[in-house]
Design a protein around this motif. Structure first.
Motif, PDB file in Angstrom:
ATOM      1  N   TYR A   1       0.838  -1.171   0.132  1.00 22.76           N
ATOM      2  CA  TYR A   1       0.001   0.184   0.067  1.00 22.76           C
ATOM      3  C   TYR A   1       0.937   1.201   0.106  1.00 22.76           C
ATOM      4  N   ILE A   2       0.823   2.061  -1.096  1.00 23.78           N
ATOM      5  CA  ILE A   2       1.677   3.240  -1.288  1.00 23.78           C
ATOM      6  C   ILE A   2       0.892   4.411  -1.579  1.00 23.78           C
TER       7      ILE A   2
ATOM      8  N   MET B   1      10.479   0.016   6.334  1.00 22.42           N
ATOM      9  CA  MET B   1      11.675  -0.505   7.111  1.00 22.42           C
ATOM     10  C   MET B   1      11.372  -1.893   7.582  1.00 22.42           C
ATOM     11  N   LEU B   2      12.111  -2.851   7.380  1.00 23.29           N
ATOM     12  CA  LEU B   2      11.871  -4.193   7.487  1.00 23.29           C
ATOM     13  C   LEU B   2      13.146  -4.576   8.525  1.00 23.29           C
ATOM     14  N   ASP B   3      13.231  -5.778   9.365  1.00 23.13           N
ATOM     15  CA  ASP B   3      14.183  -6.069  10.234  1.00 23.13           C
ATOM     16  C   ASP B   3      14.628  -7.526   9.572  1.00 23.13           C
ATOM     17  N   ALA B   4      15.642  -8.114  10.163  1.00 23.19           N
ATOM     18  CA  ALA B   4      16.312  -9.063   9.738  1.00 23.19           C
ATOM     19  C   ALA B   4      15.361 -10.274   9.204  1.00 23.19           C
ATOM     20  N   ASN B   5      14.164 -10.448   9.731  1.00 22.57           N
ATOM     21  CA  ASN B   5      13.200 -11.416   9.505  1.00 22.57           C
ATOM     22  C   ASN B   5      12.189 -10.998   8.727  1.00 22.57           C
TER      23      ASN B   5
ATOM     24  N   LEU C   1       8.685  -2.805  10.399  1.00 21.78           N
ATOM     25  CA  LEU C   1       9.057  -1.827  11.511  1.00 21.78           C
ATOM     26  C   LEU C   1       8.408  -0.463  11.237  1.00 21.78           C
ATOM     27  N   LEU C   2       8.176  -0.023   9.995  1.00 14.17           N
ATOM     28  CA  LEU C   2       7.862   1.124   9.556  1.00 14.17           C
ATOM     29  C   LEU C   2       7.160   1.032   8.189  1.00 14.17           C
ATOM     30  N   LYS C   3       5.969   1.595   7.896  1.00 20.96           N
ATOM     31  CA  LYS C   3       5.044   1.359   6.859  1.00 20.96           C
ATOM     32  C   LYS C   3       4.724   2.598   6.062  1.00 20.96           C
ATOM     33  N   ASP C   4       4.926   2.597   4.614  1.00 26.94           N
ATOM     34  CA  ASP C   4       4.365   3.663   3.868  1.00 26.94           C
ATOM     35  C   ASP C   4       4.805   5.062   4.548  1.00 26.94           C
TER      36      ASP C   4
END
Length: 295
Positions: A245-246, A254-258, A262-265
């Protein structure tokens, strides 16, 4: 009315939070929104919270089309969505259902519902944006419209509501981000799931977007983005079609190692703020560890 001018009304929320823990009489509240009077038999904060959310909208007049009443309703909505995250999921769903039943029953209420939810919950520039709260309201709205889908206007509203609900349910914070294939800056085909890093920053950009160009230039000189544990993936929205969703570009995930979101749009400014806070957090952890070793 622009976003900043409207969002200043969030200042009244602490009054309602205080009312949940230490209830103030309705006439003592510094707000024109008609809060429900609290039964004196409710002594526990959890009981007061539940009663407040369940009866929150019962004294508000959704039929009144005056600008004064609309401003009152807008302030009420702002405080309502500030309180909802304090409650558990079942209570939020019940509160959302009660609100929707009253609001969508009138043309004025529907107009306010659409305007306020989009502006405060669906706008990524809003500090009140909350996809979980938004989803609660949209699910109840979809149930309301599905019961009256024989009406043409309600069927159109149902389709719009379900489409929006589908969008905000994509890649929620805490979920595993959807995997997809993309071409990197060298034209080589890659897969998001094959990128192994402590953090992955997805940047959705448009080559003709001026803000995207400014963000890219700043990222090249900002030390926050030079972290060796951070991998940056720049792709055009079309490469992740229907998966993410943009709401505007540039848009950051932002994504973590898995590959957990962590942070969306997020906007560029929100992303920088996130990196600054997490960098400060890690720095404090390192300082604490060094102190422990010293002792």
């Amino acid at each position: 009315m622009n976003c900043k001018n409207r969002i200043h009304r969030t200042l009244l929320c602490p009054i309602l939070i205080a009312a949940v823990g230490l209830w103030l009489p309705a006439q003592a509240q510094d707000t024109s929104f008609p809060l429900p009077p609290l039964p004196p038999t409710l002594g526990q904060p959890a009981e007061r919270l539940a009663y407040l959310l369940q009866h929150y909208w019962e004294q508000y007049n959704f039929d009144d089309t005056s600008s004064t009443n609309r401003r009152c309703g807008e302030q009420g909505f702002v405080d309502f969505i500030n309180i909802m995250p304090v409650a558990d999921s079942l209570l939020c769903a019940d509160a959302a259902a009660r609100y929707v039943e009253l609001a969508l029953a009138t043309p004025e209420g529907r107009e306010q519902f659409n305007s306020n939810t989009i502006h405060y919950l669906g706008n990524r520039l809003s500090p009140l944006r909350n996809d979980i709260t938004y989803a609660h309201l949209l699910r109840q709205a979809a149930r309301y419209y599905s019961r009256t889908e024989h009406k043409k206007t309600h069927y159109a509203n149902l389709k719009r509501t379900l489409a929006m609900l589908d969008n905000i349910d994509k890649n929620q914070v805490g979920d595993t981000a959807a995997d997809f294939k993309f071409k990197d800056s060298k034209g080589k085909r890659q897969r998001l799931g094959n990128i192994h890093s402590k953090q992955v920053l997805l940047m959705f950009f448009d080559p003709e977007c001026y803000d995207c160009l400014l963000a890219k230039q700043d990222m090249e000189t900002n030390p926050l983005f030079a972290n060796p544990d951070l991998s940056i993936v720049r792709v055009q929205p079309s490469q992740a079609k229907r998966l993410y969703y943009i709401t505007g570009t540039p848009s950051f995930y932002m994504l973590d190692a898995n590959r957990r979101v962590l942070l969306k749009d997020a906007t560029y400014e929100q992303t920088v703020d996130f990196l600054e806070k997490t960098a400060d957090f890690h720095a404090k952890d390192v300082d604490k560890s060094a102190g422990d070793v010293g002792r």
